[in-house]
Structure formats: C-alpha cells, structure tokens
Design an enzyme around this catalytic site. Structure first.
Site, mmCIF file in Angstrom:
data_model
loop_
_atom_site.group_PDB
_atom_site.id
_atom_site.type_symbol
_atom_site.label_atom_id
_atom_site.label_comp_id
_atom_site.label_asym_id
_atom_site.label_seq_id
_atom_site.Cartn_x
_atom_site.Cartn_y
_atom_site.Cartn_z
ATOM 1 N N LYS A 59 0.827 -1.197 0.000
ATOM 2 C CA LYS A 59 0.000 0.000 0.000
ATOM 3 C C LYS A 59 0.868 1.256 0.000
ATOM 4 O O LYS A 59 1.870 1.330 0.730
ATOM 5 C CB LYS A 59 -0.914 -0.028 1.227
ATOM 6 C CG LYS A 59 -1.963 1.075 1.285
ATOM 7 C CD LYS A 59 -2.894 0.847 2.474
ATOM 8 C CE LYS A 59 -3.972 1.912 2.560
ATOM 9 N NZ LYS A 59 -4.887 1.669 3.697
ATOM 10 N N SER B 212 -9.447 2.062 2.312
ATOM 11 C CA SER B 212 -8.463 2.738 1.488
ATOM 12 C C SER B 212 -7.438 1.804 0.845
ATOM 13 O O SER B 212 -6.657 2.243 -0.013
ATOM 14 C CB SER B 212 -7.711 3.779 2.341
ATOM 15 O OG SER B 212 -7.031 3.164 3.423
ATOM 16 N N SER C 246 -10.227 -0.177 6.489
ATOM 17 C CA SER C 246 -9.562 0.005 5.201
ATOM 18 C C SER C 246 -8.979 -1.256 4.592
ATOM 19 O O SER C 246 -8.620 -1.256 3.415
ATOM 20 C CB SER C 246 -8.455 1.056 5.330
ATOM 21 O OG SER C 246 -8.998 2.320 5.602
#
Length: 460
Positions: free
Chosen positions: A78, A152, A176
């Site tokens: 990420k 996210s 997320s």
C-alpha cells in the site's frame, strides 16, 4: 507449462523452496499479468518491474531459500508504507516525491521472509475514504470494474482479486482492509493492537493496523504470521502453513454471537448482506458451534466519537502539507478534525470506555459474526472531485460495521461468503478477543471449506 500467476502464496513458496520454479520466473509471470490487466482495474501506482526482477534473482541466490516462508512470492504494498527507493505518495499531490531511505518494518519482514515487492498500490488521498480514487488513479473492483474496489487499501484488493499478486500488504484504520476485501471477494485481516508493527506516526490515534489481503485463509495466516514476527515453518500441511503460535485447541467448539445491528444509529444493514450473514451462522451452527443472536452494546455516541477520531487523524496527517494541493474533501475532513481537537472531542479514554462496555460481551462470546458491509460499493468514479458530505455519506451508508473494532483494538476479519443479487461477492465479518487472530483464521478456514469461493475474478 505451469502457470504461477494466479496461484496461492503457499503454493508458490512451496514450489520455489523445492526449486520447481525460480523466483524470477514467478515474478516475471506476475509482471506480465500486471502489464496486461492493471489498466482495467487500476491497482498499481508504481510497478517495480526491473527492481522486482533483480530482487527475485537475489532471493533465488539466498543460502536459506529452503527455509523462507514466502520464498519468491510477489507482494504489493500500500502506497502509505515506505518501500526503500520508492516515493510514498499516500494518494496525494501534496506529499513529497523523494524516495524512501528505508523499508517500513512490515515491508522489511516480508522481504526477509523471501517476498518480492512488485509495486505500490493506489490509495485515496491520505487513506481517508472508503473509495480508492484520486489524482493518481481509480482502483476498480475486478468483479465489476464499474464499481469501486473500496478503500483505502483498494489498490491492493484490486491487485489480489485480479490475480496480479497472491497477497498484498495494507492497513486498516476504519475498515480500510476489510471494506475492500469485502467488495472484492478476499480475506482482509485487521490484527489487534500491538500484534503487527503499526503504520507510521500516531496511526490515527492507535486505530490503524497493518495486515494482509489474500484469497485463502492459509495465505492470510501465513502473511499475518510473518508480519507479526511469529516463527513460521517453511513446510505446509494440507495447504496450511504451520505457525507455532496456533493454539492447540484451535478446532474447539466456539460460542458465536450473531448480529446484524449497525453500530451507527440510522444506518441499517440491507437485506442481502444480512441474509448472507445468517446463512454463514447456520453453517457454523451445523458444524457444531453454539450460535446465539446477541448484539454488542454499542454506545449511542459511537458515531460522533469515531467521526472525531477519523477527522482528527486526517488533520494530523495533513500537517505540513500544502493545502492548495489537497483535494476539497480532504481539506474539509482535516478542518473538522482540527475543530474536534479544539472542542476536546479527541479524548484519550475513548478506547477504554468502549472496551468497558464490550468486555462483558466478549467474556460471554468467543467470536462475533456480522455482515462485513451494509450495502454494495458505490460506482468507481472521481469521488475526490466531489464534496465532503457526499463522500462521508456514501462511506457511512456502505460500511458502518467495521469502525468499532479499530477503536476497541480487537482483531477483526472480513471474508467472502456467497454472492449478492448483483453477482458481486458477498462477505461476512468475524471479530474476536485480543490475541485471537489465529482463532478467527481457523474459523475463516472452516467457512472456506464449508462454502468455497472463486479465488479471483473472471479474467483474473
């Protein structure tokens, strides 16, 4: 010829350790798949093609190759976690472009275990929202590219669900990991507090945890064990990595609470998600677990408390960044967080107060089973160009079930279960006591056996 792109991390690592395939061959196949499909799903901001091949060669030359639990496994990271030599943009035009000098500890642990970082995945700006879109791109659900991959950690979920990598590293501050996992038909595990090195900074007042995205319970367990620094045997038994920390009584009958009650007043769970959670409960009861309908005692003020910490975390992350380069929704989110801090709404005792309410519930029940989401994900579009209220509304209506477990610090896992009427993957959530990550993974593995799912989307 054996195709390794699309195989599980446990299968790949086992084959590399046996020298049936080299890390370079595995990584090259995955890079070719990324080149062919990334434009469709928008998973990666950066693809490290040349660097990944060089690192794969280095893994193949390691003297301890036969002992590496993730030998030659391609992994996506990420884009809010530092990867040595790459910029960490965190989904924003306002963040520095300079390359990171060192890996985040979780990235370092994956590399030490033999994994190869093939790229950095898209996130919404500062990882704030539950749709992954922004100035660097839009992450789409591989099962239906017209829908968001969630957020996210949406880029990582898109990458895994499309078969571009077998596992991805993400983090979860309000859901997320679990939100995109639920949208994309994956397992997403948010570890409990202190089990895995946290993201940098204050990690949203301690609410954010790093964890795995995977297509099987075995892969999620393997990656979690590496991230947590647990001893992991290189060998696999029936496809399950052997973690020395797994409790001897892992298969005992559990007392499971089932609830479809939303933690946020006025935001109900829709019938399709509630029905799938009930079906999962029936399967677990049929397998010998004791199931009872019981609702956690969420406080009425929970929505206001979590909004204050959500916005307050963004205010911290936005400090020092040029506000002119931040999107409108992020600027408003941060401004509300600063106001919440001035008003004394970011009290340090919020976690303790919530756990004082929840502890008796989890003393009675081993695990809580809920829907993972309240409704299907919104369209994949430029939500970052829309206003703050529209973004908060679409996020809250979709995913009210995940935030309590960030504030409380308990482990929580989202996993695929069945299908929605639209044909998109359905999902349920499992929540446990502190330190129960392996118990949740055991239960996920049991549901996986009882109700298997397609691991990657068509074309993935």
């Amino acid at each position: 010829m054996t195709v390794w792109a699309g195989r599980t991390a446990t299968e790949i690592a086992d084959a590399v350790r046996r020298k049936e395939v080299t890390p370079r061959e595995v990584v090259a196949e995955h890079l070719a798949r990324i080149a062919a499909q990334n434009a469709r799903v928008g998973a990666f901001r950066v693809v490290r093609a040349a660097a990944a091949l060089a690192e794969a060669d280095a893994v193949g030359a390691r003297a301890d190759l036969a002992e590496l639990p993730l030998a030659g496994v391609p992994v996506a990271v990420k884009d809010n976690l530092p990867v040595r030599g790459e910029s960490t943009r965190n989904g924003s035009a306002a963040t520095p472009t300079a390359p990171a000098a060192d890996d985040h500890e979780t990235v370092a642990r994956l590399r030490a275990a033999g994994a190869v970082v093939v790229g950095l995945t898209h996130v919404p700006e500062l990882c704030v929202f539950g749709t992954t879109d922004g100035v660097h791109g839009i992450a789409r659900n591989p099962w239906d590219p017209s829908r968001t991959a969630g957020g996210s950690s949406g880029g990582g979920a898109a990458a895994v669900a499309a078969g571009l990598v077998p596992i991805a590293l993400g983090n979860d501050g309000m859901g997320s990991l679990r939100i995109p996992a639920a949208h994309c038909g994956l397992i997403g595990l948010k570890p409990g507090s202190g089990r895995v090195p946290a993201p940098l900074g204050d990690a949203w007042f301690g609410m954010s945890e790093n964890g795995p995205l995977a297509t099987t319970a075995a892969d999620a367990r393997l990656m979690f064990s590496v991230l947590a620094g647990e001893p992991v045997a290189a060998e696999s038994v029936a496809g399950e990595p052997v973690a020395e920390s797994v409790a001897a009584g892992a298969n005992r009958r559990l007392k499971i609470a089932f609830s479809t009650r939303s933690p946020i007043a006025g935001v109900p769970v829709t019938k399709p998600y509630a029905a799938l959670a009930r079906q999962a409960g029936r399967l677990l009861a049929g397998a010998g677990h004791r199931l009872a309908t019981a609702h956690p005692p969420y406080p009425l003020s929970f929505g206001a408390v979590v909004l204050a910490r959500w916005t307050g975390g963004t205010a911290q992350d936005a400090e020092g960044l040029d506000p002119r380069l931040l999107t409108r929704r992020t600027r408003r989110h941060a401004a509300i967080g600063r106001a919440a801090e001035r008003l004394g709404m970011l009290r340090p005792d919020h976690r303790a107060a919530l756990n004082a309410r929840l502890d008796p519930f989890f003393e009675e029940y081993d695990v809580l089973l809920t829907p993972a989401l309240a409704r299907r994900g919104p369209a994949a579009r430029a939500w970052h160009e829309r206003g703050w209220l529209a973004n908060v509304a679409v996020n809250t209506l979709c995913s009210p079930m995940t935030p309590p477990w960030n504030l409380s610090g308990r482990p929580a896992l989202a996993m695929p279960f069945g299908s929605l009427p639209t044909g998109l993957p359905g999902a349920v959530q499992l929540v446990g006591r502190p330190g129960s990550e392996h118990q949740l993974l055991d239960l996920a593995a049991q549901l996986e056996r009882l109700n298997p799912w397609q691991r990657t989307a068509a074309g993935g």
